[in-house]
Design a protein around this motif. Structure first.
Motif, mmCIF file in Angstrom:
data_model
loop_
_atom_site.group_PDB
_atom_site.id
_atom_site.type_symbol
_atom_site.label_atom_id
_atom_site.label_comp_id
_atom_site.label_asym_id
_atom_site.label_seq_id
_atom_site.Cartn_x
_atom_site.Cartn_y
_atom_site.Cartn_z
ATOM 1 N N SER A 30 -14.571 12.344 -20.800
ATOM 2 C CA SER A 30 -13.690 11.466 -20.045
ATOM 3 C C SER A 30 -14.290 11.231 -18.668
ATOM 4 O O SER A 30 -15.250 11.891 -18.265
ATOM 5 C CB SER A 30 -12.302 12.097 -19.903
ATOM 6 N N MET A 31 -13.695 10.285 -17.946
ATOM 7 C CA MET A 31 -14.170 10.005 -16.597
ATOM 8 C C MET A 31 -14.099 11.257 -15.736
ATOM 9 O O MET A 31 -15.020 11.568 -14.970
ATOM 10 C CB MET A 31 -13.321 8.891 -15.991
ATOM 11 N N ALA A 32 -13.004 12.002 -15.859
ATOM 12 C CA ALA A 32 -12.835 13.205 -15.045
ATOM 13 C C ALA A 32 -13.899 14.247 -15.340
ATOM 14 O O ALA A 32 -14.366 14.948 -14.434
ATOM 15 C CB ALA A 32 -11.443 13.802 -15.271
ATOM 16 N N SER A 33 -14.299 14.368 -16.611
ATOM 17 C CA SER A 33 -15.241 15.424 -16.982
ATOM 18 C C SER A 33 -16.691 15.085 -16.662
ATOM 19 O O SER A 33 -17.532 15.977 -16.589
ATOM 20 C CB SER A 33 -15.102 15.759 -18.475
ATOM 21 N N VAL A 34 -17.011 13.810 -16.474
ATOM 22 C CA VAL A 34 -18.416 13.437 -16.255
ATOM 23 C C VAL A 34 -18.677 12.820 -14.884
ATOM 24 O O VAL A 34 -19.830 12.558 -14.534
ATOM 25 C CB VAL A 34 -18.910 12.459 -17.350
ATOM 26 N N ALA A 35 -17.632 12.574 -14.088
ATOM 27 C CA ALA A 35 -17.806 11.887 -12.808
ATOM 28 C C ALA A 35 -18.810 12.596 -11.910
ATOM 29 O O ALA A 35 -19.680 11.959 -11.293
ATOM 30 C CB ALA A 35 -16.462 11.746 -12.095
ATOM 31 N N GLY A 36 -18.700 13.924 -11.820
ATOM 32 C CA GLY A 36 -19.597 14.674 -10.944
ATOM 33 C C GLY A 36 -21.053 14.543 -11.343
ATOM 34 O O GLY A 36 -21.936 14.362 -10.490
ATOM 35 N N ALA A 37 -21.314 14.642 -12.638
ATOM 36 C CA ALA A 37 -22.692 14.528 -13.121
ATOM 37 C C ALA A 37 -23.253 13.137 -12.850
ATOM 38 O O ALA A 37 -24.422 12.982 -12.465
ATOM 39 C CB ALA A 37 -22.743 14.841 -14.620
ATOM 40 N N ILE A 38 -22.442 12.109 -13.054
ATOM 41 C CA ILE A 38 -22.895 10.739 -12.797
ATOM 42 C C ILE A 38 -23.257 10.564 -11.326
ATOM 43 O O ILE A 38 -24.300 9.997 -10.985
ATOM 44 C CB ILE A 38 -21.810 9.722 -13.212
ATOM 45 N N GLU A 39 -22.393 11.067 -10.450
ATOM 46 C CA GLU A 39 -22.651 10.958 -9.005
ATOM 47 C C GLU A 39 -23.951 11.661 -8.628
ATOM 48 O O GLU A 39 -24.749 11.145 -7.841
ATOM 49 C CB GLU A 39 -21.480 11.557 -8.219
ATOM 50 N N ARG A 40 -24.175 12.850 -9.178
ATOM 51 C CA ARG A 40 -25.382 13.598 -8.830
ATOM 52 C C ARG A 40 -26.637 12.919 -9.365
ATOM 53 O O ARG A 40 -27.679 12.919 -8.701
ATOM 54 C CB ARG A 40 -25.294 15.032 -9.364
ATOM 55 N N ALA A 41 -26.551 12.335 -10.547
ATOM 56 C CA ALA A 41 -27.717 11.659 -11.125
ATOM 57 C C ALA A 41 -28.147 10.482 -10.252
ATOM 58 O O ALA A 41 -29.332 10.331 -9.915
ATOM 59 C CB ALA A 41 -27.396 11.184 -12.540
ATOM 60 N N PHE A 42 -27.194 9.659 -9.846
ATOM 61 C CA PHE A 42 -27.538 8.507 -9.012
ATOM 62 C C PHE A 42 -27.809 8.921 -7.570
ATOM 63 O O PHE A 42 -28.382 8.137 -6.802
ATOM 64 C CB PHE A 42 -26.424 7.466 -9.077
ATOM 65 N N GLY A 43 -27.417 10.141 -7.201
ATOM 66 C CA GLY A 43 -27.676 10.635 -5.856
ATOM 67 C C GLY A 43 -29.093 11.144 -5.655
ATOM 68 O O GLY A 43 -29.477 11.467 -4.518
ATOM 69 N N MET A 44 -29.882 11.230 -6.711
ATOM 70 C CA MET A 44 -31.283 11.652 -6.592
ATOM 71 C C MET A 44 -32.096 10.477 -6.051
ATOM 72 O O MET A 44 -32.504 9.581 -6.807
ATOM 73 C CB MET A 44 -31.802 12.129 -7.952
#
Length: 297
Positions: A30-44
């Protein structure tokens, strides 16, 4: 230093399992379960792109679209291209998430498509009569008990449901046309809910080709490219029970609905004692198993 001699690092997001199915021991995709990972991936900041691996039979259209929108928003903000790779299955909501990619790839034997909407349930009207059970329900609102499984099915209720499905289907179809554009083969057969192999999906324009993550990244960014899986953070309780991050990191394949590990089972108490939520978790596992089973996995 040695790391200066290496190639670029591409973050990899792994989305595996049914979408939107949550239970106490199963967080669901779900959005809640993957939001953090998505943010970190694009934050590289030095990463030249973001890779996404999808292995999902589908699920909630809302959660699928929320994940899609977050990926696209961050891709535009950071000007990073997104490459999506379909594994065993990218069907229904799984394919909707795959549409977040600027380019989509699959294995020859991947199952791709299922661009449709489905609602399933059971009817228990005769079962109650046989058991001698009388069900009592009181509502305010004429349609509050629409499609109740313990009452006879009504034609008007079914038509309202189908109307809602048509609306959701049109939204899905519009997104496919918007994202794939002129790459799509002509014809409405693409939107019947049918599924195709990765090879056939490439011919239909649903994916851009047949390859795998490592091969494509090396083709684009050189032999020394580094692939870094960005996992979702796991709560202390899930780590204690030995449950990894299903949604964004740990599962290499969604072929089978995972069972609770022995460490988790040992924490459930004496035999015959089921803590709150375990029944929900078992039902979620069975439903997940059925979803994968639709695709022969």
């Amino acid at each position: 230093m040695a790391w200066f001699r290496g190639g670029p690092t591409v973050p990899v997001l792994r989305f595996s399992g049914p979408i939107g199915m949550a239970a106490p021991f199963r967080p669901g995709l779900s959005m809640a379960s993957v939001a953090g990972a998505i943010e970190r991936a694009f934050g590289m900041k030095r990463a030249p792109a973001v890779a996404v691996v999808v292995n999902s039979p589908g699920g909630s259209p809302v959660q699928s679209r929320l994940i899609f929108k977050r990926i696209r928003a961050l891709a535009e903000e950071t000007s990073k291209p997104v490459y999506v790779f379909c594994e065993d299955v990218a069907a229904s909501g799984g394919y909707l998430i795959a549409l977040s990619g600027d380019e989509i790839y699959a294995d020859e034997s991947s199952i791709v498509g299922s661009i449709g909407v489905v609602t399933a349930g059971f009817g228990f009207v005769e079962l109650l009569a046989k058991l001698g059970v009388e069900r009592r329900v009181y509502t305010a609102g004429t349609n509050k008990m629409s499609l109740d499984p313990f009452q006879p099915e009504k034609a008007d209720d079914v038509e309202r449901l189908k109307s809602l499905q048509r609306e959701v289907h049109e939204t899905f179809k519009s997104l496919v046309r918007e994202r794939r554009g002129s790459r799509l083969a002509e014809g409405e057969d693409l939107f019947t809910g049918e599924i195709w192999s990765g090879t056939r999906a490439a011919a239909l324009g649903l994916v851009d080709g047949v390859t795998d993550l490592r091969s494509k990244m090396r083709e684009l960014y050189g032999e020394k490219v580094q692939l870094k899986v960005v996992s979702q953070e796991t709560s202390w309780l899930r780590r204690r029970l030995g449950l990894g991050s299903q949604a964004a990191g740990g599962m290499a394949s969604g072929r089978a609905a995972p069972a609770l590990p022995q460490s988790a089972l040992a924490s459930l108490g004496p035999a015959g004692h089921f803590p709150p939520g375990l029944a929900d978790d078992i039902l979620a596992a069975l439903e997940e198993r059925l979803m994968w089973g639709r695709f022969g996995l």
